[in-house]
Design a protein around this motif. Structure first.
Motif, PDB file in Angstrom:
ATOM      1  N   SER A  57     -48.368  32.023   8.922  1.00  0.00           N
ATOM      2  CA  SER A  57     -47.873  30.825   9.567  1.00  0.00           C
ATOM      3  C   SER A  57     -48.824  30.132  10.466  1.00  0.00           C
ATOM      4  CB  SER A  57     -46.552  31.269  10.403  1.00  0.00           C
ATOM      5  OG  SER A  57     -46.273  30.075  11.201  1.00  0.00           O
ATOM      6  N   ASN A  58     -48.771  28.677  10.573  1.00  0.00           N
ATOM      7  CA  ASN A  58     -49.656  28.071  11.406  1.00  0.00           C
ATOM      8  C   ASN A  58     -49.068  27.943  13.138  1.00  0.00           C
ATOM      9  OD1 ASN A  58     -51.928  27.881   9.780  1.00  0.00           O
ATOM     10  ND2 ASN A  58     -50.701  26.039   8.650  1.00  0.00           N
ATOM     11  N   TYR A  59     -47.981  28.438  13.002  1.00  0.00           N
ATOM     12  CA  TYR A  59     -47.236  28.083  14.374  1.00  0.00           C
ATOM     13  C   TYR A  59     -47.791  29.098  15.365  1.00  0.00           C
ATOM     14  CZ  TYR A  59     -43.406  25.412  11.893  1.00  0.00           C
ATOM     15  OH  TYR A  59     -42.593  24.355  11.341  1.00  0.00           O
ATOM     16  N   ARG A  60     -47.784  28.424  16.375  1.00  0.00           N
ATOM     17  CA  ARG A  60     -48.440  29.240  17.764  1.00  0.00           C
ATOM     18  C   ARG A  60     -47.467  29.585  18.689  1.00  0.00           C
ATOM     19  NH1 ARG A  60     -53.272  31.480  16.489  1.00  0.00           N
ATOM     20  NH2 ARG A  60     -53.859  31.367  18.560  1.00  0.00           N
ATOM     21  N   TYR A  61     -47.660  30.642  19.231  1.00  0.00           N
ATOM     22  CA  TYR A  61     -46.495  31.186  20.391  1.00  0.00           C
ATOM     23  C   TYR A  61     -47.376  31.485  21.409  1.00  0.00           C
ATOM     24  CZ  TYR A  61     -43.293  30.878  16.518  1.00  0.00           C
ATOM     25  OH  TYR A  61     -42.483  30.627  15.433  1.00  0.00           O
ATOM     26  N   LEU A  62     -46.828  31.680  22.659  1.00  0.00           N
ATOM     27  CA  LEU A  62     -47.274  32.341  23.828  1.00  0.00           C
ATOM     28  C   LEU A  62     -46.607  33.568  23.917  1.00  0.00           C
ATOM     29  CD1 LEU A  62     -49.051  31.964  26.618  1.00  0.00           C
ATOM     30  CD2 LEU A  62     -46.942  31.398  27.724  1.00  0.00           C
ATOM     31  N   GLY A  63     -47.262  34.635  24.171  1.00  0.00           N
ATOM     32  CA  GLY A  63     -46.896  35.977  24.274  1.00  0.00           C
ATOM     33  C   GLY A  63     -47.788  36.951  24.894  1.00  0.00           C
ATOM     34  N   ILE A  64     -46.957  37.915  25.127  1.00  0.00           N
ATOM     35  CA  ILE A  64     -47.799  39.158  25.447  1.00  0.00           C
ATOM     36  C   ILE A  64     -47.726  40.363  24.498  1.00  0.00           C
ATOM     37  CG2 ILE A  64     -47.357  41.005  27.578  1.00  0.00           C
ATOM     38  CD1 ILE A  64     -46.060  39.008  29.172  1.00  0.00           C
ATOM     39  N   TRP A  65     -48.946  41.080  24.597  1.00  0.00           N
ATOM     40  CA  TRP A  65     -49.162  42.200  23.661  1.00  0.00           C
ATOM     41  C   TRP A  65     -49.821  43.208  24.402  1.00  0.00           C
ATOM     42  CZ3 TRP A  65     -50.921  37.263  22.689  1.00  0.00           C
ATOM     43  CH2 TRP A  65     -52.129  37.057  22.728  1.00  0.00           C
ATOM     44  N   PRO A  83     -42.052  26.399  18.721  1.00  0.00           N
ATOM     45  CA  PRO A  83     -43.427  26.937  18.474  1.00  0.00           C
ATOM     46  C   PRO A  83     -44.247  25.694  18.601  1.00  0.00           C
ATOM     47  CG  PRO A  83     -42.228  26.832  16.383  1.00  0.00           C
ATOM     48  CD  PRO A  83     -41.139  26.702  17.413  1.00  0.00           C
ATOM     49  N   LEU A  84     -45.597  25.679  18.630  1.00  0.00           N
ATOM     50  CA  LEU A  84     -46.623  24.718  18.702  1.00  0.00           C
ATOM     51  C   LEU A  84     -47.125  24.582  17.169  1.00  0.00           C
ATOM     52  CD1 LEU A  84     -48.756  26.103  21.796  1.00  0.00           C
ATOM     53  CD2 LEU A  84     -47.374  23.769  21.664  1.00  0.00           C
ATOM     54  N   VAL A  85     -47.205  23.555  16.924  1.00  0.00           N
ATOM     55  CA  VAL A  85     -47.641  23.216  15.488  1.00  0.00           C
ATOM     56  C   VAL A  85     -49.161  23.524  15.127  1.00  0.00           C
ATOM     57  CG1 VAL A  85     -45.557  21.754  14.951  1.00  0.00           C
ATOM     58  CG2 VAL A  85     -47.821  20.370  15.902  1.00  0.00           C
ATOM     59  N   ASN A  86     -49.991  23.315  16.357  1.00  0.00           N
ATOM     60  CA  ASN A  86     -51.262  23.696  16.187  1.00  0.00           C
ATOM     61  C   ASN A  86     -51.880  24.453  17.355  1.00  0.00           C
ATOM     62  OD1 ASN A  86     -51.559  21.510  18.230  1.00  0.00           O
ATOM     63  ND2 ASN A  86     -51.658  19.909  16.812  1.00  0.00           N
ATOM     64  N   ASN A  87     -53.140  24.421  17.677  1.00  0.00           N
ATOM     65  CA  ASN A  87     -53.803  25.262  18.474  1.00  0.00           C
ATOM     66  C   ASN A  87     -54.069  24.327  19.761  1.00  0.00           C
ATOM     67  OD1 ASN A  87     -55.754  23.854  17.636  1.00  0.00           O
ATOM     68  ND2 ASN A  87     -57.269  25.583  17.332  1.00  0.00           N
ATOM     69  N   SER A  88     -53.506  23.338  19.960  1.00  0.00           N
ATOM     70  CA  SER A  88     -53.738  22.496  21.168  1.00  0.00           C
ATOM     71  C   SER A  88     -52.900  22.752  22.375  1.00  0.00           C
ATOM     72  CB  SER A  88     -53.394  20.820  20.700  1.00  0.00           C
ATOM     73  OG  SER A  88     -52.047  20.876  20.491  1.00  0.00           O
ATOM     74  N   SER A 100     -45.376  26.149  32.384  1.00  0.00           N
ATOM     75  CA  SER A 100     -44.968  25.401  31.352  1.00  0.00           C
ATOM     76  C   SER A 100     -45.884  25.394  30.249  1.00  0.00           C
ATOM     77  CB  SER A 100     -44.841  24.029  31.755  1.00  0.00           C
ATOM     78  OG  SER A 100     -45.918  23.371  32.266  1.00  0.00           O
ATOM     79  N   ILE A 101     -45.556  25.156  29.260  1.00  0.00           N
ATOM     80  CA  ILE A 101     -46.326  24.957  27.864  1.00  0.00           C
ATOM     81  C   ILE A 101     -46.379  23.617  27.479  1.00  0.00           C
ATOM     82  CG2 ILE A 101     -47.058  25.647  25.481  1.00  0.00           C
ATOM     83  CD1 ILE A 101     -45.413  28.365  26.279  1.00  0.00           C
ATOM     84  N   VAL A 102     -47.611  22.901  27.360  1.00  0.00           N
ATOM     85  CA  VAL A 102     -47.445  21.539  26.833  1.00  0.00           C
ATOM     86  C   VAL A 102     -48.257  21.516  25.773  1.00  0.00           C
ATOM     87  CG1 VAL A 102     -47.514  20.659  29.252  1.00  0.00           C
ATOM     88  CG2 VAL A 102     -49.501  21.243  28.178  1.00  0.00           C
ATOM     89  N   ASN A 103     -47.706  20.508  24.528  1.00  0.00           N
ATOM     90  CA  ASN A 103     -48.740  20.332  23.536  1.00  0.00           C
ATOM     91  C   ASN A 103     -49.534  19.501  23.555  1.00  0.00           C
ATOM     92  OD1 ASN A 103     -47.148  18.105  23.520  1.00  0.00           O
ATOM     93  ND2 ASN A 103     -45.528  18.527  22.047  1.00  0.00           N
ATOM     94  N   GLU A 104     -50.119  18.794  22.332  1.00  0.00           N
ATOM     95  CA  GLU A 104     -51.338  17.979  22.394  1.00  0.00           C
ATOM     96  C   GLU A 104     -50.965  16.654  22.923  1.00  0.00           C
ATOM     97  OE1 GLU A 104     -52.682  17.091  18.577  1.00  0.00           O
ATOM     98  OE2 GLU A 104     -50.709  16.990  17.606  1.00  0.00           O
ATOM     99  N   SER A 105     -49.646  16.071  23.025  1.00  0.00           N
ATOM    100  CA  SER A 105     -49.447  15.018  23.716  1.00  0.00           C
ATOM    101  C   SER A 105     -48.952  15.165  25.158  1.00  0.00           C
ATOM    102  CB  SER A 105     -48.158  14.267  23.031  1.00  0.00           C
ATOM    103  OG  SER A 105     -47.215  15.243  23.010  1.00  0.00           O
ATOM    104  N   ARG A 106     -49.234  16.275  25.714  1.00  0.00           N
ATOM    105  CA  ARG A 106     -48.778  16.841  26.906  1.00  0.00           C
ATOM    106  C   ARG A 106     -47.393  16.755  27.176  1.00  0.00           C
ATOM    107  NH1 ARG A 106     -52.575  18.893  25.903  1.00  0.00           N
ATOM    108  NH2 ARG A 106     -54.595  18.710  26.873  1.00  0.00           N
TER     109      ARG A 106
END
Length: 520
Positions: A57-65, A83-88, A100-106
């Motif tokens: 998957s190309n979806y990106r998530y914020l996580g703890i491991w 999920p984020l659609v890219n690594n931005s 907060s998590i923001v995407n490429e368009s903030r």
């Protein structure tokens, strides 16, 4: 001059980089966010936080491991549903302490949404795996602005609470991943049912799949594996402020509970020697853990075939269904006339206490008071001791059909079920019969012994009398015989015949009752 200025700026940039690198790697501040290529690591290098993707998957998530486990094992995910659609992506901490998590368009796609604020906020990743937002320098966990432990994903770590904060209404529960490559919420949830009979419950959607049975001081009545052992200590708290389940471990090894995509609750421990996760146990042990398998008043015993049977005093509602191993219809009373004179309770032992839609709990009532309370209410069908707080007291009473009962011989509890008088009379008659037989046998044996004693006494008395009287009798008889010999001498028949002239009538002198009398 220009060259000197350039060198100075280069020197300043090095200083800035040095200062930036000297900032603790386990924290985020409002002035320093992290992007998709950056991570923070807990002080003891046990956990790491950053962006990741799963499988292809190309979806990106914020996580703890886990930081030092070679197989990436994610224990918490922030943006499961978005999920984020890219690594931005970018993780930011606001001046008020909101993550907060923001995407490429903030645009904000996820935030911590805390109602509390901090004057000097900092986000820190702890060695427990907990991401916390707090005021810098304040390590009191009761004053955290926000923490990831309050919003679990599919994993329960040591020290995490699974349950409710009654004051705020916060419900901490596990939710399975949709698949191994998709951390979005799946079908299964695992939580604490906070009603009067607190217990762990697994649901698929809204349908109950499994329950632990209530806590009674040291463990849950239906889950033998969740008990104290050398490496594992379960914790259950139920009071006016909160009700939750947690656990601690004594061994210094990674340990976690996971709610799998298939709905099984597993306790796993990391094995360094084999570099894999070792399954210690699954909370649902066998078929009898399937919720309400045997229907109302049915009992499941994994050591029997078939597994389901009716409790004593009950019979299948539909014998045809039970003949084809369909137990869903459950059982009904053989004698439904409860709440009549002579009724009472029958004790069943070694059980996972039942579930019911209506019940009442009194944490201070004794078992004797519990029986009296249930007996005076015709709607009460059963009662049991319930030691939630470990005080030795506690009572639960049920007011609807009893379901989801299973035999747990070694760890189960006693359950007292209301029965009609006939069910008790049969038992009483059997007892009275045994009592009557015992009494009759005792009387018979006693009577026989008395008769034997009397016979023995009589025989002894008789023999004594004979011994006492025998010489006198013999003397009397001898004396009579001697006197008779002297007064009545004996003659030969021929002599008498000759003397009477052959009994001639001429010699006959008379006749009496003994015959004729002759003159000799």
């Amino acid at each position: 001059m220009g060259k000197l200025k350039g060198n100075f700026l280069f020197f300043l940039s090095l200083v800035f980089l040095f200062l930036e690198s000297s900032i603790a790697v386990d924290t985020i501040t409002p002035a320093h966010s992290i992007n998709d290529s950056q991570t923070i690591v807990s002080a003891g290098h046990k956990f790491e936080l950053g962006f990741f993707n799963t499988g292809d998957s190309n979806y990106r998530y914020l996580g703890i491991w886990y930081k030092n486990i070679p197989v990436r094992t994610v224990v918490w995910v922030a943006n499961r549903e978005f999920p984020l659609v890219n690594n931005s992506g970018l993780l930011k901490l606001g001046d008020d302490g909101t993550l907060s998590i923001v995407n490429e368009s903030r645009s904000i796609i996820w935030s911590s949404n805390s109602s509390l604020t901090a004057k000097n906020p900092v986000a820190e990743l702890l060695d427990t795996g907990n991401l916390v937002v707090k005021d810098a320098g304040d390590d009191n966990d009761e004053r955290y602005i926000w923490q990831s432990f309050d919003y679990p994903s599919d994993t329960l770590l040591p020290g995490m609470k699974l349950g409710w904060n009654k004051k705020t209404g916060l419900n901490r529960h596990l939710t399975s991943w949709k698949s191994s490559d998709d951390p979005s919420p799946g079908e299964y949830t695992y939580s604490v049912d906070p009603r009067g009979l607190p217990q762990l419950v697994l649901r698929k959607g809204s349908d109950e799949q499994f329950r632990s049975g209530p806590w009674y001081g040291t463990q849950f009545s239906g889950v033998p594996v969740l008990k104290v052992n050398p490496v594992f200590t379960p914790i259950f708290v139920s009071n006016a402020d909160e009700v939750y389940y947690s656990y601690n471990i004594t061994a210094n090894i990674p340990s976690r509970f996971v709610l799998s995509q298939s709905g099984s609750v597993q306790h796993l421990s990391w094995n360094d020697r084999h570099s894999n996760w070792y399954l210690i146990f699954t909370v649902q042990e066998d078929r009898c853990d399937n919720y309400d398998l045997c229907g109302s008043y049915g009992i499941c015993n994994i050591n029997r075939t078939p597994n389901c049977d009716c409790l004593k005093g009950f019979e299948p509602k539909s014998s045809n269904d039970w003949d084809v191993l369909d137990w869903s219809g459950g059982c009904v009373r053989k004698d439904p006339h409860i709440c009549h004179e002579g009724e009472g309770f029958v004790k069943f032992t070694g059980l996972k206490l039942p579930d019911a839609s209506q019940f009442r709990v009194n944490v201070s009532m004794t078992i004797g008071d519990c029986e009296a309370e249930c007996l005076k209410n015709c709607s009460c069908v059963a009662y049991a001791k319930l030691d939630i707080r470990g005080t030795g007291n506690g009572c639960v009473t049920w007011y609807e059909d009893l379901i989801d009962i299973r035999q747990v011989p070694q760890y189960g509890q006693d359950l007292y079920i209301r029965m009609a008088a006939s069910a008790l009379e049969k038992k009483a008659d059997t007892s009275n019969n045994r009592k009557n037989v015992t009494i009759a046998t005792t009387i018979s044996v006693a009577s026989a012994m008395i008769i034997l004693v009397l016979i023995g006494w009589f025989v002894s008395w008789k023999q004594k009398m004979i011994r006492t009287q025998q010489p006198e009798n013999q003397l009397t008889i001898s004396k009579v015989e001697t006197e008779e010999d002297l007064e009545l001498p004996l003659f030969e028949f021929a002599t008498i015949q000759a003397a009477t002239n052959n009994f001639s009538p001429a010699n006959k002198i008379g006749e009496g009752g003994y015959g004729p009398v002759f003159k000799v």
